[in-house]
Structures are given as C-alpha cells and as structure tokens.
Design a protein around this motif. Structure first.
Motif, PDB file in Angstrom:
ATOM      1  N   UNK A 405       0.977  -1.185  -0.015  1.00 11.44           N
ATOM      2  CA  UNK A 405       0.076   0.112   0.012  1.00 11.44           C
ATOM      3  C   UNK A 405       0.897   1.229  -0.076  1.00 11.44           C
ATOM      4  N   UNK A 406       0.687   2.121  -1.046  1.00 11.54           N
ATOM      5  CA  UNK A 406       1.603   3.213  -1.221  1.00 11.54           C
ATOM      6  C   UNK A 406       0.904   4.572  -0.937  1.00 11.54           C
ATOM      7  N   UNK A 407      -0.553   4.677  -0.816  1.00 16.73           N
ATOM      8  CA  UNK A 407      -1.203   5.641  -0.394  1.00 16.73           C
ATOM      9  C   UNK A 407      -2.441   5.607   0.400  1.00 16.73           C
ATOM     10  N   UNK A 408      -2.901   6.783   0.940  1.00 16.72           N
ATOM     11  CA  UNK A 408      -3.918   6.526   1.783  1.00 16.72           C
ATOM     12  C   UNK A 408      -4.959   7.980   1.771  1.00 16.72           C
ATOM     13  N   UNK A 409      -6.230   7.682   2.189  1.00 13.08           N
ATOM     14  CA  UNK A 409      -7.151   8.603   2.178  1.00 13.08           C
ATOM     15  C   UNK A 409      -7.601   8.691   3.754  1.00 13.08           C
ATOM     16  N   UNK A 410      -7.274   9.035   4.394  1.00 14.40           N
ATOM     17  CA  UNK A 410      -7.720   9.161   5.943  1.00 14.40           C
ATOM     18  C   UNK A 410      -8.624  10.285   6.386  1.00 14.40           C
ATOM     19  N   UNK A 411      -9.785   9.916   6.915  1.00 19.90           N
ATOM     20  CA  UNK A 411     -10.775  11.080   7.193  1.00 19.90           C
ATOM     21  C   UNK A 411     -11.169  10.841   8.639  1.00 19.90           C
ATOM     22  N   UNK A 412     -10.675  11.975   9.511  1.00 17.62           N
ATOM     23  CA  UNK A 412     -11.014  12.400  10.855  1.00 17.62           C
ATOM     24  C   UNK A 412     -10.323  11.016  11.677  1.00 17.62           C
ATOM     25  N   UNK A 413      -9.511  10.194  11.288  1.00 20.73           N
ATOM     26  CA  UNK A 413      -8.923   9.125  12.193  1.00 20.73           C
ATOM     27  C   UNK A 413      -7.302   9.715  12.350  1.00 20.73           C
ATOM     28  N   UNK A 414      -6.949   9.172  13.492  1.00 22.03           N
ATOM     29  CA  UNK A 414      -5.470   9.798  13.711  1.00 22.03           C
ATOM     30  C   UNK A 414      -4.484   8.454  14.271  1.00 22.03           C
ATOM     31  N   UNK A 415      -4.319   7.713  13.362  1.00 16.38           N
ATOM     32  CA  UNK A 415      -3.403   6.617  13.441  1.00 16.38           C
ATOM     33  C   UNK A 415      -2.187   6.798  13.968  1.00 16.38           C
ATOM     34  N   UNK A 416      -1.609   8.056  13.565  1.00 16.71           N
ATOM     35  CA  UNK A 416      -0.371   8.557  14.358  1.00 16.71           C
ATOM     36  C   UNK A 416      -0.291   8.690  15.782  1.00 16.71           C
ATOM     37  N   UNK A 417      -1.536   8.458  16.286  1.00 14.15           N
ATOM     38  CA  UNK A 417      -1.586   8.521  17.910  1.00 14.15           C
ATOM     39  C   UNK A 417      -2.392   7.386  18.302  1.00 14.15           C
ATOM     40  N   UNK A 418      -3.489   6.649  17.594  1.00 12.73           N
ATOM     41  CA  UNK A 418      -4.229   5.581  17.945  1.00 12.73           C
ATOM     42  C   UNK A 418      -3.693   4.328  17.724  1.00 12.73           C
TER      43      UNK A 418
END
Ligand code: SF4
Length: 697
Positions: A405-418
């Motif tokens: 996986x080389x690209x992402x669309x992230x809406x309202x989530x915060x994986x860099x913390x969660x």
C-alpha cells in the motif's frame, strides 16, 4: 448560564463525543456556540457530562484548518514535525479545486495501492460514502476505522453467536433489571451519562457486579467488586459459568428453545472449577460462586462491557464468555435483560452499520458473497469490486511497510496517535507517497499528509448518527464551518467526481435514502422521521419508535438459535519477565477523548487535565522511590516515554495505567500490536513494561 436565555438561536443536535449519544441544544449568539444544555433525548433525558456540557470551544480554536493545504516541494522530510502555529513551512494554501485535483490525481487508477480509514466521528452518510469511495473507486475492501481498535472483537463474537453485532437492549433497560454486570468498562469516565442510570439502578436496590483489573467510580455502588488480574477474564468467566452448571442454576427451558451447542459448552466448563481458577484470576472461589448465584438467580439481568474486554488477543473469547453467560441463564430478549457492549465514539455503531469495515458491506453483509456485492453495485450503477475481505487498521500499516500500500485517504482518524506500536504506524505514514488527510485540525496524522482537506466539526454539519443503543438521531449545524472548511460529505462527493465516479448527491438526505435501499436495519426510518424524533432500529412500522429489546423470539441465525462457543484460556501475548516486570494498561479519562485532538483544544477540559500522566498504586510508587507528581520512565519492547506519575489506589500494585490522549507522552509508543485473530483488535490492555524513576522532561 442556562437561566440567562442570552442567545439568538437554539439548535437541537447530538453530543459529538461518546457513544451514549446525548441529545443537546446548542445556544448560539453572534454566530458562536455560547453554551450547551442537555435536552430530552432517549439516551440522556436532559443529562450531559462534562464533555458534552463544556467541551465545545474546540471548534473555534485557532488551530482549526480553514484552507485546503498542499505539501510544499521544499518541505522538510515527513515526520511528526509540523508546528501548528507555523504550518506554512510544510504546506501551502490552495484552492479547493487545486487541492481536490491534487488529492484525486495522486490516487486515481491505483487500485490496491490505496487504502482508506474513515471516521466514527462523522455522520452515517459520510461513513457510507467513505466505504463506497474505496470500494467503487478502487475496487477493493481495504477500508476500516476505529472500531478495529475498540469493539471489533465484541462484534465478531456477537455476529458469530447471536447473529447481530449491535446491542440486544438499550442501556436504559437497566431500570428493569435486578442484577447487572459491568466488566472491562469504566462508565463514570467513559460513558458518564450511562453511568448515572447504573447508579440509579443500585439506589433502587439493583445489584451491580463490577469486574475490572482497575478500581473505578462505580465500585462504591457495587454489590460485588471483582478486581481480577489483567488478562484473566476467560478463566474468571468460565469459573462463574462452571458454578452455574455445577449447581444446576442454568435455564434449561431457554437453552432448549433458543440455543445450540450447549452439550459442548457444558462439557468444556467442567475444566474450570472456581478453586482451580481462583489463583489464575485473583478472585477467591467463594466470591466467584456468590457472583454466579447472584447473576443466575436474577429475574432480569444485563451485561455491559467495554474495551477492557475487547482489547486483548483473546477479546473475542472474552465476549463469547459473556454471551454464553447471558444465554445459559436466559437473560436476553426480555425487559431488563441483554448484552450491551458500550460503544466508544459517538458514531462507531453507525459507521460500522454503514459498512466502514473491510469484511462487511452496510448492514454487515459479507463482501465475499456475490449476490450481496451485486445488490450494491446495482444501486451504485457500477462494476463489481473485490470479493476478498480487506485489510484491517493494523494490517494496513504492515502492508505499507511491505510496500503493498503506497497511498491513503484518511478522514477524521488519527493513527499516528491511536495505533498500537505507534512509531511503526508513524513510520508507515511517512513512507506513503500520497497521503490525503481530511480533518478539522492538523492532527498528528495530518503532519504526514501530502494534501489536507479542511472539514467540518460535528456542530457544523447535518447528518445522522447511531448511538450505542441503536438509536438513530439527527445532527444539525449550529454554526458554519470556519473559513473555507466544508462538510465532509461534500468533500467526499467532490473527490469521488474527480476519481471518475458518477456521484451527484447534493444533500445528506439523498445519501441516507440510498443507504436504505440495501440496509434493512433502516426500514421504516426516514430522514423526515429523524428530523422529528430519534428512532431505534429495528423499527417495525412507520409509527414504531423502535425496539429497545431484540431477540425475544429467537435470533437472526440458523433455526433462530444463538450459539454457545466455548473459550479456552489464552495468556496475554507478552507476559511480565525480569526485564519488563510490570503490566501496562491504556485507556481514556473523563476529560479527554481518544487521541485528544478535540478535548485538548477545549479550554475547560484541558484546564482540568492539562498534562500527560499515568496512575500507579502508592506502594508501587514507594517501591520505585517516587512521589506522586514525580516522573517515571515507562519502557516496553516498542519504546519508552517519560510521564508524570499519580498515586491511585484503583490501580493494582505492579500495574500502570496510561491515558492515550497525550502526544508528548504517547501511550501507544509502548503498546503491543499483536491482534485478536477474529476481531483483529490489538492488545491495548496488556503489555509487559518496565517502570523506573526519571527526571522531568
Ligand atoms: Fe456526550 Fe457521552 Fe457525555 Fe453524553 S455521556 S454528554 S454523549 S460525552
């Protein structure tokens, strides 16, 4: 302030925080929310907690994103390194057309190279559109959201054994119960308004059995407090069920009428006598027997659980035990009975129902079923998409590291913390060649973005949400989004058009109408009804306010029977040893919600809890030579943080509790990414840790 009536306008909506789904009224003056009152919603009857009442000024925080942003060509290397006050060293402002084109051009035609995380903080319509954009736009199911970090294992067990992933009864049904178990949940902190109902229940004589490795606010209302050893849920619950079998306290008539696999369950439980389990779970045999007799002797009993149950590598087994306990005693389907996993975020139930999960389409319809997929592609007027279950939150991070996986669309989530082992997740985000983040703040995740799309906070949007009780409610905008920020559904539609999808929604009601075409759970629930009132699904007629209790006459499984699935004891993935001798438990606290992006920017809440902290038993502090207010260093196999220590007798000796809302001492630097094999949920509730005295940072 609510006596002053000093406002221009009142707007009725729903709280944006927890899954209780309290209804409230925004009091608006001069275009700003001046204060908030609770109103008479079905889940809250005018009540609000501190977050719902005082947690709103985050929407006017100076850090709000008000313009689309594109990463500068000369930006420093990606990392957790953007100063919100000096965002322009990394990003340049762009027009919406420019930003949407850049977002779409980086993703278009890339199929499986793109994955998506949607949000449990957005509306049902926005969650539905998000899963649709991934499935229709990229042809696969690599789409997930925070349910994976929350109750995915509970849902897996419920679907397996009762045929439905939602609660069987509203939490308010506790008023008709005489016994209730609350296990692995801390409602006074995490579902505070629900906790008020639990306290009322005890005031009128109800017996409350609290089971948790940590003490908590409900302890003083409890008839029984079982502070069991972390990770020992299955041994404890099997021992309780053993007693019910051993003493013949089960409901034979119910078992025969409504269940399957009882003989296997009964035989399995023979191996778990309380005397054998007492040492393992840390609860004496007499107490286990007393709890078994109390629960089995109830006329009506409910079971509530939270992430203390679900966030283990045996989270699904934990829930299987709770389901079995309710089934063998016939405590489902009547007033005052039921199974209720207390859902975390305000719309995690609705986002899951809307298909924001990699193995299910809306209404938990199996993506591997050809007929199911064609029912959706007929409505979507598009070609087929993959029949393979998609990757989950943690698996997607691994797939980035693996180069899949080389690209992402992230809406309202915060994986860099969660995410668990969050440095691994941050490294993954930095590896992406195209990251589109849609959010209201420059979250830790947005630090890594290539394109940032500024969106609307909950009090700025129109849409429906579904709470832990299955109650679908209407959210209404009290104020407009700031600057050029837009409602999330609008951004999704504009992005989809640029990805080549034929989307023409102009209002969320049109999206809701489309959802209904393939979601039987929404039968008899219309946008027009929701504008007038909340409706609990299932609703059996256009006039039916909905069914607070389900499965009184059987289950949505073969032959209408629920299933007993025996659970064996599986130890935590890593157990304490000489190098990491203590146990780390992570979670939330009353004032801060999840990764803190909203509550740490809400002035009252942040003033009450301004600093990262962890909780340890006073004797643990003494053994470390540390006083309350001093700092400790916590180290696991993943990393270290330094954090202020509090004395807290609720935490067992040798354990440490760390809230995960604080970026400066991020709990998830420490946590273990090992997954429950069914729900694919990480083991946030048990890591082996070393605790040492440290200097302040
Ligand atoms: Fe909001 Fe939950 Fe508090 Fe209700 S209990 S006011 S929904 S945070």
């Amino acid at each position: 302030t609510n006596d002053t009536k000093d406002f221009d306008e009142e707007v009725e909506s729903v709280c944006p925080y927890c899954g209780v789904g309290c209804q409230l009224s925004f009091k608006v003056k001069d275009g700003k929310i001046k204060y908030v009152d609770g109103i008479n919603g079905p889940a809250n009857e005018n009540r609000l907690c501190v977050k719902g009442r005082f947690g709103f000024d985050y929407i006017a925080h100076p850090h709000r994103l008000t313009k689309p942003l594109i990463r500068r060509d000369d930006a420093p290397a990606k990392g957790l390194n953007v100063d919100p006050a000096n965002i322009h060293t990394h990003f340049r402002e762009a027009t919406w057309d420019e930003a949407l084109d850049a977002a779409a051009n980086g993703m278009k035609g890339r199929g499986r190279e793109i994955a998506g995380f949607g949000s449990a903080k957005c509306s049902n319509e926005e969650a539905y559109l998000f899963q649709k954009i991934i499935r229709q736009g990229f042809g696969h199911n690599n789409v997930d959201h925070c349910t994976r970090l929350c109750h995915a294992s509970s849902v897996a067990a419920l679907l397996e054994n009762v045929g439905s992933g939602a609660v069987t009864a509203t939490f308010n049904e506790i008023e008709n119960a005489d016994v209730a178990i609350v296990i692995g949940a801390n409602p006074t902190e995490n579902h505070p308004v629900a906790a008020t109902y639990f306290k009322q229940f005890t005031k009128r004589g109800g017996k409350l059995i609290v089971m948790d490795p940590r003490g908590q606010g409900l302890k003083r209302h409890a008839s029984h407090m079982l502070q069991f050893k972390p990770g020992a849920d299955v041994s404890m619950l099997n021992a309780i069920m053993h007693v019910i079998v051993d003493e013949g306290l089960y409901d034979q008539q119910y078992i025969e009428a409504f269940t399957e696999n009882w003989p296997a369950m009964k035989a399995h439980l023979a191996d778990f006598p309380p005397e054998k389990m007492a040492e393992i779970c840390g609860i004496d045999a007499d107490t286990l027997r007393d709890v078994a007799r109390t629960f089995a002797g109830a006329k009506a009993a409910m079971i509530f659980w939270g992430m203390g149950v679900s966030q283990h590598i045996h989270g699904t087994d934990n829930s299987r035990c709770l389901i079995s306990l309710a089934l063998m005693t016939g405590q489902v389907g009547r007033p005052g009975t039921g199974l209720h996993p207390l859902r975390g975020q305000n719309n995690v139930q609705g986002a899951s129902d809307a298909g924001l999960i990699p193995m299910f389409l809306p209404d938990y319809k199996d993506v591997t079923d050809d007929g199911v997929r064609s029912a959706f592609t007929d409505v979507w007027k598009s070609g087929d998409f993959s029949n393979q279950k998609g990757l989950t939150v943690v698996e997607i991070m691994h797939a980035i590291h693996d180069g899949d996986i080389k690209g992402m669309y992230i809406l309202g989530e915060n994986p860099a913390m969660s995410d668990p082992d969050v440095q691994h997740a941050r490294d993954a985000l930095a590896m992406l060649d195209h990251l589109v983040v849609q959010d209201i703040f420059l979250t830790e995740t947005a630090n890594y973005a290539d394109v940032i799309l500024p969106s609307s906070a909950w009090p700025e949007k129109t849409g429906t949400v579904t709470n832990t009780n299955r109650q679908v409610q209407m959210g209404r905008p009290a104020v407009p989004p700031p600057g050029d920020a837009k409602e999330d559904w609008w951004i999704e539609v504009e992005l989809a058009k640029r990805l080549g999808l034929d989307w023409d929604y102009t209002h969320p009601s049109q999206i809701f109408a489309e959802m209904k075409l393939n979601m039987g759970s929404l039968d008899n629930i219309t946008w027009e009804r929701l504008e007038q009132t909340a409706v609990t699904y299932p609703s059996l007629s256009p006039e039916d306010p909905g069914q607070p209790i389900v499965f009184g006459d059987g289950f949505p499984r073969p032959e209408g029977r629920a299933r007993f699935t025996p659970a064996n004891v599986i130890p935590p993935d890593e157990v304490p040893d000489a190098e990491y001798p203590h146990v780390l438990i992570t979670g939330r606290q009353l004032e801060h919600w999840h990764t803190g992006s909203m509550t740490r920017r809400a002035s009252v809440l942040d003033a009450v809890e301004p600093e990262a902290n962890c909780s340890l038993h006073p004797r643990t502090l003494r053994d470390l030579g540390v006083k309350a207010g001093d700092y400790v260093r916590l180290t696991t196999r993943r990393g270290s943080i330094t954090i202020m220590a509090r004395a807290d007798r609720a935490v067992a000796e040798g354990n440490v509790f760390v809230p995960f809302a604080y970026v400066e001492a991020a709990a998830n630097i420490l946590t273990n990414p090992s997954l429950d094999p069914y729900g694919k949920i990480p083991e946030f509730k048990f890591s082996a840790v070393r605790i040492e005295a440290a200097e302040a940072v």
